[in-house]
Design an enzyme around this catalytic site. Structure first.
Site: not given
Ligand SMILES: [Zn+2]
Length: 426
Positions: A57, A59, A152, A210, A213, A309
């Site tokens: 995971h 970005h 997102q 996701h 979270e 992440d």
């Molecule tokens: Zn993430």
């Protein structure tokens, strides 16, 4: 004749004195005292040799952008998302590519040779998608980059995003992502899970969302995710990332939820560095840790991986692509200090994420890709304890990174002349 033999290695399962022979980019044999000639040999006596680290995971479209256009003052997830929103219109493709390639250099030097990166698909230009598709192509000789179409700003909440997400998949993005807890209502969140799983089922793709979270114990989209995985026959192909709300959920509800997740063979990804940083921000004291229930999910037979992440981006100011640092934090937050727990944390940054990514040819058996890391450590636990130096990193049998052993020279009366933090080789 073999191309290369690593002699007398220690393997993650504890076998010692094992030779690993490589031929034509693949592992040809794994056994003690292998006979036969080799083009070259490496003395790996007492060194842990493992398949590469895998980050489940990440970005990559935001990595190394720390401070652009400003730093995250509150440190929260929501300010991070807002900050990313400010940065997005200013992004240029070449800069994303350059930062991502620089991060991949770090990753290789850390023995991290496979990364699943989410890529934001909410921008109408799909700039980050195009940038990371270019990066995927450029790093392919040395690193497996798997891309997740990540809405997102919410697939339902942000108009036009479903179409952009489909366009990103048409361009070659590998996996379907989502963010149900960021949709406007619980009902919209559940609807987004259904929609995105259906898109993945239609196209025969994996899912990695996701999911939940937050610290809200009533954020239960993971239930819908597990249900949809079963309804669509996608067992073993759907992963929930973060699942931090599970930390705060009612125990009775969790006793019903975990078996549902196990029936769906749901993949689980915790991001310990980020979860411990971003969760519990609305708490005074005591502050919740926020990481999902890693030991309990592992005990129920689910595949649990740890992800990095973020590295130096709107959400997290630190990091260097070191999955041993991630395992180290996961071990602490999950209080997994028993021998089996520590070994499981090493698996959570190697074999477990390899399984969630459906990586082909990963492992230490004959026939697997000769992708290997030689560590300055005698065991997985020692590797985590010392965040061991990656002495050699091999891709398809070729050394692509090397690093000298870490050792300090001492000048102390009556004491050894140097120290390296590893325990003596037995
Ligand atoms: Zn993430």
């Amino acid at each position: 004749m073999f191309d290369l033999v690593l002699r007398r290695a220690t393997l993650p399962d504890g076998r010692k004195g094992v030779d690993i022979a490589i031929k034509d980019g693949r592992i040809a044999a794994v056994a003690p005292e292998l006979p036969g000639e080799a083009g070259s040999e490496v003395d790996a006596t007492g060194r842990l040799v493992t398949p590469p680290f895998v980050d489940a995971h990440f970005h990559m479209d935001s990595t190394l952008s720390y401070g652009l256009p400003r730093v995250n003052q509150s440190g929260t997830l929501l300010e991070g998302i807002a900050l990313w929103g400010e940065l997005k219109p200013q992004l240029v493709q070449e800069a994303i590519v350059e930062r991502a390639l620089a991060y991949c250099d770090w990753a290789v030097a850390r023995g991290l040779l496979a990364i699943r990166s989410h890529v934001d698909v909410c921008d109408p230009r799909l700039l980050a998608v195009e940038a990371l598709l270019e990066v995927r192509k450029r790093v392919a000789p040395y690193l497996d980059l798997q891309l997740v179409a990540f809405p997102q700003d919410g697939v339902l909440r942000s108009p036009g995003t479903e179409e952009r997400l489909r366009r990103a998949l048409d361009l070659g993005v590998d996996v379907v992502g989502g963010i149900p807890h960021f949709e406007r209502t619980m009902a919209d969140g559940a609807a987004s899970v259904r929609l995105l799983c259906e898109i993945a089922a239609e196209r025969g793709l994996l899912v990695d969302m996701h999911c939940d979270e937050s610290d809200d114990p009533l954020s239960r989209h993971v239930e819908t995710l597990a249900y949809e995985a079963q309804r669509l026959g996608m067992q073993g192909r759907v992963t929930g990332s973060h699942l931090t709300s599970m930390h705060s959920m009612d125990n009775y509800y969790v006793s019903k939820l975990i078996p549902l997740m196990a029936e769906a063979n749901l993949g689980v990804i915790a991001n310990p560095l980020i979860n411990i940083t971003l969760q519990g921000r609305h708490d005074s004291y005591p502050k919740r840790r926020g990481m999902t229930r890693v030991p309990e999910l592992m005990a129920a037979g689910l595949t649990v991986a740890f992800g990095h992440d973020c590295v130096m981006d709107p959400w997290y100011p630190l990091g260097s692509g070191d999955m041993l640092e991630v395992a180290h934090m996961g071990l602490h937050v999950g209080q997994m200090t028993g021998q089996a727990g520590m070994a499981a944390c090493f698996d959570a940054v190697t074999v477990n994420p390899a399984k969630l990514l459906h990586l082909e040819g990963y492992g230490l058996e004959p026939g697997c890709n000769a992708d290997l890391v030689v560590l300055q450590a005698g065991s997985p636990v020692e590797a985590i304890r010392t965040r061991a130096a990656r002495l050699l990193v091999l891709r398809r049998g070729r050394v692509i990174s090397r690093c000298a052993p870490v050792q300090a020279e001492l000048d102390l009366p009556g004491r050894p002349a140097s120290v390296s933090f590893t325990t003596p080789v037995a």
